[in-house]
Design a protein around this motif. Structure first.
Motif, PDB file in Angstrom:
ATOM      1  N   GLY A  69       0.703  -1.189  -0.014  1.00 54.47           N
ATOM      2  CA  GLY A  69       0.099  -0.154   0.043  1.00 54.47           C
ATOM      3  C   GLY A  69       0.730   1.331  -0.048  1.00 54.47           C
ATOM      4  O   GLY A  69       0.450   2.174  -0.139  1.00 54.47           O
ATOM      5  N   PHE A  70       2.025   1.208   0.038  1.00 52.10           N
ATOM      6  CA  PHE A  70       3.162   2.220   0.111  1.00 52.10           C
ATOM      7  C   PHE A  70       3.719   2.601  -1.266  1.00 52.10           C
ATOM      8  O   PHE A  70       4.439   1.522  -2.026  1.00 52.10           O
ATOM      9  N   ASP A  71       3.652   3.881  -1.685  1.00 49.51           N
ATOM     10  CA  ASP A  71       4.623   4.168  -2.930  1.00 49.51           C
ATOM     11  C   ASP A  71       5.797   4.093  -2.698  1.00 49.51           C
ATOM     12  O   ASP A  71       6.367   4.736  -1.984  1.00 49.51           O
ATOM     13  N   VAL A  72       6.443   3.413  -3.547  1.00 49.53           N
ATOM     14  CA  VAL A  72       8.033   3.212  -3.431  1.00 49.53           C
ATOM     15  C   VAL A  72       8.822   4.486  -3.595  1.00 49.53           C
ATOM     16  O   VAL A  72       9.941   4.846  -3.129  1.00 49.53           O
ATOM     17  N   ALA A  73       8.084   5.519  -4.316  1.00 49.50           N
ATOM     18  CA  ALA A  73       8.977   6.758  -4.791  1.00 49.50           C
ATOM     19  C   ALA A  73       8.555   7.661  -3.752  1.00 49.50           C
ATOM     20  O   ALA A  73       9.526   8.372  -3.070  1.00 49.50           O
ATOM     21  N   THR A  74       7.373   7.818  -2.835  1.00 46.96           N
ATOM     22  CA  THR A  74       6.981   8.881  -1.980  1.00 46.96           C
ATOM     23  C   THR A  74       7.191   8.526  -0.563  1.00 46.96           C
ATOM     24  O   THR A  74       7.228   9.031   0.178  1.00 46.96           O
TER      25      THR A  74
END
Length: 260
Positions: A69-74
């Protein structure tokens, strides 16, 4: 095996180039939670590049990816807290014992009751009898099982296994396969990269083939087999494979335990 509506891994339009040489040209796939997803491809296909992006070790040029559920970039810190990565070679300290390796990593990850956590994993991966031996005396299969056990300290929901059976003998490969299946049974999501077709066939709930920077097929084993023309039934004498002979001679089986 448990699954949820929200994928544990979601990759959309992922692109990456090195010195203007495109490696990933728009990669898309989803991985449901608690499943094993095999990413197949030849050397240079981009499998490790995908893993490095998903584990925040490399930035994509375009596209997006989420892990747990977590964006790898942000949100890279949150991603790192949700994963564990096991590379192509076992990252274990040969001077230490198996138990000492686990306790060390447990303390680094601030796992409560580090020794108890280590003992639990030693038992789970059938390493209790060798727990107090130096890892330098372990076989390749034992080292890889210890490496995977170390990656589970802290109970990460997602584990990346990048060609985990490279350079292992057939008996050791079977031991590692059993350990990987056990991960999914305990609810862990596994992204497995491999060059071995039989490995994907034995382990994966879904299989994707990465070729020239793109996913060209993605589905269950049955779905992938359905892409082939209908087969004709013939009766032939089945000869044992070299792997069958090897395992028979050494007295190994997929459920056998390695002696310390």
């Amino acid at each position: 095996m448990t699954t949820t509506a929200t994928p544990a891994l979601r990759v959309q339009g992922l692109e990456k180039a090195f010195r203007e040489l495109p490696i990933l040209r728009g990669v898309d796939f989803d991985v449901p939670a608690g499943t094993i997803f095999a990413l197949l491809g030849s050397n240079g296909a981009g499998k490790t590049t995908v893993v490095r992006i998903l584990s925040t070790l490399l930035r994509a040029d375009a596209g997006s990816a989420t892990v747990a559920g977590f964006d790898v970039a942000t949100h890279p810190a949150e991603v790192r807290g949700s994963i564990s990565l096991t590379g192509q070679f076992a990252a274990v300290d040969e001077i230490l014992t198996g138990r000492e390796n686990l306790v060390l990593i447990a303390r680094l990850r601030r796992v409560p009751e580090a020794r108890a956590a280590a003992d639990t994993l030693l038992h789970r991966f059938q390493l209790s009898d060798a727990a107090d031996r130096r890892v330098a005396t372990y076989s390749g299969g034992m080292r890889r099982r210890l490496d995977i056990a170390m990656s589970l300290l802290g109970d990460p929901p997602v584990v990346f296994l990048d060609e985990p059976t490279t350079s292992l003998d057939p008996q050791s490969r079977l031991e590692v396969w059993r350990s990987i299946k056990d991960l999914a049974r305990h609810g862990t999501t596994v992204l497995l990269t491999t060059q071995y077709l039989d490995e994907a066939e034995q382990l994966a709930d879904r299989i994707a083939i990465l070729h020239e920077g793109r996913i060209i097929v993605d589905g269950t084993l049955a779905e992938l087999k359905a892409l082939m023309p209908p087969t004709t039934v013939e009766y032939v004498e089945k000869q044992p494979t070299l792997e069958d002979v090897f395992l028979a001679v050494v007295g190994a089986s997929p459920t056998s335990k390695e002696q310390p």
